[in-house]
Design a protein around this motif. Structure first.
Motif, PDB file in Angstrom:
ATOM      1  N   VAL A  62      48.885  28.148  46.963  1.00 41.74           N
ATOM      2  CA  VAL A  62      48.220  27.978  48.258  1.00 41.74           C
ATOM      3  C   VAL A  62      46.856  27.321  48.099  1.00 41.74           C
ATOM      4  CG1 VAL A  62      47.284  29.175  50.270  1.00 41.74           C
ATOM      5  CG2 VAL A  62      49.429  29.976  49.233  1.00 41.74           C
ATOM      6  N   THR A  63      46.637  26.279  48.885  1.00 43.34           N
ATOM      7  CA  THR A  63      45.327  25.645  48.984  1.00 43.34           C
ATOM      8  C   THR A  63      44.862  25.747  50.429  1.00 43.34           C
ATOM      9  OG1 THR A  63      45.715  24.073  47.191  1.00 43.34           O
ATOM     10  CG2 THR A  63      44.030  23.489  48.802  1.00 43.34           C
ATOM     11  N   ILE A  64      43.645  26.270  50.620  1.00 40.06           N
ATOM     12  CA  ILE A  64      43.085  26.361  51.963  1.00 40.06           C
ATOM     13  C   ILE A  64      41.940  25.367  52.107  1.00 40.06           C
ATOM     14  CG2 ILE A  64      43.782  28.759  52.346  1.00 40.06           C
ATOM     15  CD1 ILE A  64      40.942  29.640  51.620  1.00 40.06           C
ATOM     16  N   VAL A  65      41.822  24.808  53.304  1.00 38.55           N
ATOM     17  CA  VAL A  65      40.776  23.825  53.591  1.00 38.55           C
ATOM     18  C   VAL A  65      40.082  24.215  54.893  1.00 38.55           C
ATOM     19  CG1 VAL A  65      40.246  21.396  54.027  1.00 38.55           C
ATOM     20  CG2 VAL A  65      42.079  22.013  52.442  1.00 38.55           C
ATOM     21  N   ALA A  66      38.769  24.180  54.896  1.00 38.52           N
ATOM     22  CA  ALA A  66      37.965  24.432  56.094  1.00 38.52           C
ATOM     23  C   ALA A  66      36.572  23.894  55.826  1.00 38.52           C
ATOM     24  CB  ALA A  66      37.929  25.925  56.427  1.00 38.52           C
ATOM     25  N   ARG A  67      35.687  24.000  56.796  1.00 37.71           N
ATOM     26  CA  ARG A  67      34.347  23.443  56.623  1.00 37.71           C
ATOM     27  C   ARG A  67      33.364  24.425  56.001  1.00 37.71           C
ATOM     28  NH1 ARG A  67      33.598  20.678  62.492  1.00 37.71           N
ATOM     29  NH2 ARG A  67      34.696  22.574  63.046  1.00 37.71           N
ATOM     30  N   ASN A  68      33.392  25.678  56.430  1.00 38.01           N
ATOM     31  CA  ASN A  68      32.374  26.648  56.038  1.00 38.01           C
ATOM     32  C   ASN A  68      32.608  27.146  54.612  1.00 38.01           C
ATOM     33  OD1 ASN A  68      31.089  29.403  55.804  1.00 38.01           O
ATOM     34  ND2 ASN A  68      30.332  28.804  57.820  1.00 38.01           N
ATOM     35  N   GLU A  69      31.726  26.760  53.701  1.00 36.89           N
ATOM     36  CA  GLU A  69      31.902  27.091  52.283  1.00 36.89           C
ATOM     37  C   GLU A  69      31.779  28.590  52.018  1.00 36.89           C
ATOM     38  OE1 GLU A  69      29.465  24.742  49.762  1.00 36.89           O
ATOM     39  OE2 GLU A  69      30.184  22.826  50.556  1.00 36.89           O
ATOM     40  N   GLU A  70      30.904  29.255  52.744  1.00 35.48           N
ATOM     41  CA  GLU A  70      30.727  30.700  52.545  1.00 35.48           C
ATOM     42  C   GLU A  70      31.998  31.457  52.918  1.00 35.48           C
ATOM     43  OE1 GLU A  70      27.825  34.343  54.106  1.00 35.48           O
ATOM     44  OE2 GLU A  70      27.256  32.249  54.456  1.00 35.48           O
ATOM     45  N   ARG A  71      32.572  31.112  54.061  1.00 37.40           N
ATOM     46  CA  ARG A  71      33.811  31.781  54.484  1.00 37.40           C
ATOM     47  C   ARG A  71      34.971  31.409  53.568  1.00 37.40           C
ATOM     48  NH1 ARG A  71      32.295  30.892  60.176  1.00 37.40           N
ATOM     49  NH2 ARG A  71      33.731  29.126  60.270  1.00 37.40           N
ATOM     50  N   LEU A  72      34.958  30.172  53.067  1.00 36.87           N
ATOM     51  CA  LEU A  72      36.009  29.755  52.135  1.00 36.87           C
ATOM     52  C   LEU A  72      35.977  30.576  50.858  1.00 36.87           C
ATOM     53  CD1 LEU A  72      36.098  25.847  52.342  1.00 36.87           C
ATOM     54  CD2 LEU A  72      38.038  27.376  52.688  1.00 36.87           C
ATOM     55  N   ALA A  73      34.787  30.808  50.338  1.00 38.21           N
ATOM     56  CA  ALA A  73      34.649  31.583  49.102  1.00 38.21           C
ATOM     57  C   ALA A  73      35.156  33.004  49.298  1.00 38.21           C
ATOM     58  CB  ALA A  73      33.186  31.598  48.658  1.00 38.21           C
ATOM     59  N   LYS A  74      34.829  33.594  50.434  1.00 41.44           N
ATOM     60  CA  LYS A  74      35.293  34.946  50.734  1.00 41.44           C
ATOM     61  C   LYS A  74      36.814  34.968  50.890  1.00 41.44           C
ATOM     62  CE  LYS A  74      34.762  38.711  54.066  1.00 41.44           C
ATOM     63  NZ  LYS A  74      34.121  39.152  55.339  1.00 41.44           N
ATOM     64  N   ALA A  75      37.345  33.965  51.579  1.00 38.65           N
ATOM     65  CA  ALA A  75      38.795  33.892  51.790  1.00 38.65           C
ATOM     66  C   ALA A  75      39.528  33.713  50.461  1.00 38.65           C
ATOM     67  CB  ALA A  75      39.125  32.740  52.732  1.00 38.65           C
ATOM     68  N   LEU A  76      38.994  32.877  49.591  1.00 36.02           N
ATOM     69  CA  LEU A  76      39.623  32.639  48.292  1.00 36.02           C
ATOM     70  C   LEU A  76      39.697  33.935  47.479  1.00 36.02           C
ATOM     71  CD1 LEU A  76      40.835  30.428  46.467  1.00 36.02           C
ATOM     72  CD2 LEU A  76      38.555  30.137  45.478  1.00 36.02           C
ATOM     73  N   ALA A  77      38.639  34.724  47.550  1.00 38.47           N
ATOM     74  CA  ALA A  77      38.629  36.005  46.833  1.00 38.47           C
ATOM     75  C   ALA A  77      39.719  36.937  47.380  1.00 38.47           C
ATOM     76  CB  ALA A  77      37.263  36.664  46.968  1.00 38.47           C
ATOM     77  N   GLU A  78      39.926  36.906  48.676  1.00 34.12           N
ATOM     78  CA  GLU A  78      40.971  37.730  49.288  1.00 34.12           C
ATOM     79  C   GLU A  78      42.361  37.265  48.848  1.00 34.12           C
ATOM     80  OE1 GLU A  78      40.567  38.412  53.520  1.00 34.12           O
ATOM     81  OE2 GLU A  78      38.401  38.158  53.391  1.00 34.12           O
ATOM     82  N   LEU A  79      42.539  35.959  48.730  1.00 39.94           N
ATOM     83  CA  LEU A  79      43.833  35.423  48.288  1.00 39.94           C
ATOM     84  C   LEU A  79      44.107  35.805  46.837  1.00 39.94           C
ATOM     85  CD1 LEU A  79      43.881  31.826  49.855  1.00 39.94           C
ATOM     86  CD2 LEU A  79      44.865  33.939  50.760  1.00 39.94           C
ATOM     87  N   GLU A  80      43.064  35.768  46.015  1.00 39.48           N
ATOM     88  CA  GLU A  80      43.233  36.118  44.604  1.00 39.48           C
ATOM     89  C   GLU A  80      43.737  37.555  44.442  1.00 39.48           C
ATOM     90  OE1 GLU A  80      43.231  34.584  41.868  1.00 39.48           O
ATOM     91  OE2 GLU A  80      42.340  32.636  42.313  1.00 39.48           O
TER      92      GLU A  80
END
Length: 338
Positions: A62-80
């Motif tokens: 899974v690769t996620i794309v969005a604008r907000n880097e802070e929310r992306l980092a948090k989301a990536l941690a949840e996916l992990e």
């Protein structure tokens, strides 16, 4: 000659109809996300994040794309935390998807993580609404509305289609429209047109991409219980809030499960509840049926119920006429020189 009684004929007809319903609803081949490269836009929050989580939990890359880097980092941690095996490729990238070049660049960067292979499935969950009265809009807000409801998905679809056709590989395009892509009401003049346009694009691509073994799907959810919905309600006119109050927001994880199930079944229009099925069947046009018999029942329900629903909405709107005129006067609208 053997003749059947009326009762026997009715029983046989009922049995045949039941078997037809079961056969029509039974999937011929179920898509399995495990080991597939899935690309999710708007994946840092809301429905996009819920879809990314569900796919990760099923063993997809899974690769996620969005604008907000802070929310992306948090989301990536949840996916992990949902990783099913050490070989899963889970990534996030920050790009603006309301720009064609940026949308293409995001797709290409994500594909590099897979030796240049483009996604097996693209879930386009990015989007936003800013409700308001049409008379208060201007050219810029209308363009922004189309950017955030149509182009934010259309540009990704264009880049992906070109890529898989050049690569001669199959694929899946999954759009997210809205219940407001079947009908609309006061307050959504900059949002609903883009959601209607997505349906038109998906209808076209469903036919065209048969040439390239790429399936197309589009979901029509109602209100979703997300931070975006809460933000939307901050600018939503009072009358629109009143009209919209009967549509209780659905949890993103519930819709994500329904979306993936619909893709697995091979549904073109994915309607997650009875209301969206009624609107789907009442506006079906040349769209493929889910089930001829059930769609017929939904259409009858719509033929009877939707005019009453619309009458109720119009009545609520008209009750706000004087209040709305006072609102516009307070804003200085009637002094504006057109």
């Amino acid at each position: 000659m053997l003749q059947l009684s009326d009762f026997q004929s009715a029983v046989l007809t009922s049995i045949f109809a039941t078997l037809l319903v079961i056969w029509a609803m039974w999937p011929t081949k179920k898509w399995d996300p495990r080991g597939q490269f899935c690309y999710v836009t708007g994946g840092s929050s809301g429905l996009g994040l819920a879809v990314a989580k569900a796919l990760t939990n099923k063993g997809a890359h899974v690769t996620i794309v969005a604008r907000n880097e802070e929310r992306l980092a948090k989301a990536l941690a949840e996916l992990e935390e949902l990783r099913q095996n050490p070989n899963q490729v889970i990534r996030s990238y920050s790009y603006s998807l309301t720009d064609a070049d940026s949308s293409k660049a995001a797709l290409e960067v994500a594909s590099k993580d897979h030796s240049g292979k483009h996604p097996d499935a693209v879930f386009m969950c990015a989007g936003a609404a800013t409700p308001g009265f049409f008379v208060e809009e201007d050219a810029n807000s209308m363009r922004k509305g189309m950017d955030n409801s149509y182009w934010i998905q259309a540009y990704t679809a264009l880049a992906y289609t070109k890529a898989i056709v050049r690569d001669k590989t199959s694929g899946k395009l999954v759009f997210i429209s809205s219940l407001l892509g079947y009908m609309s009401m006061l307050g959504y003049s900059t949002y609903s047109p883009g959601k209607y346009a997505l349906r038109g694009l998906a209808e076209t691509l469903r036919s065209e991409l048969i040439l390239y073994d790429c399936t197309v799907h589009i979901m029509f959810p109602g209100n979703i219980d997300t931070p975006g919905y809460a933000e939307e309600n901050r600018t939503k006119p009072k009358v629109a809030l009143e009209v919209d109050s009967s549509d209780k927001p659905t949890a993103p994880d519930v819709l994500a499960t329904q979306l993936i199930y619909g893709v697995q079944r091979g549904d073109f229009h994915i309607s997650p509840d009875m209301l969206s099925n009624i609107f789907r069947s009442s506006t079906i046009g040349a769209t493929p049926h889910h089930n001829v018999l059930l769609d017929g029942l939904y259409a009858v329900a719509g033929w009877i119920g939707l005019p009453l629903w619309r009458q109720g909405v119009d009545s609520k709107v008209l009750k706000h006429r004087n209040e709305h005129e006072e609102y516009l006067a307070a804003k200085g609208f009637f002094k504006t020189v057109l």
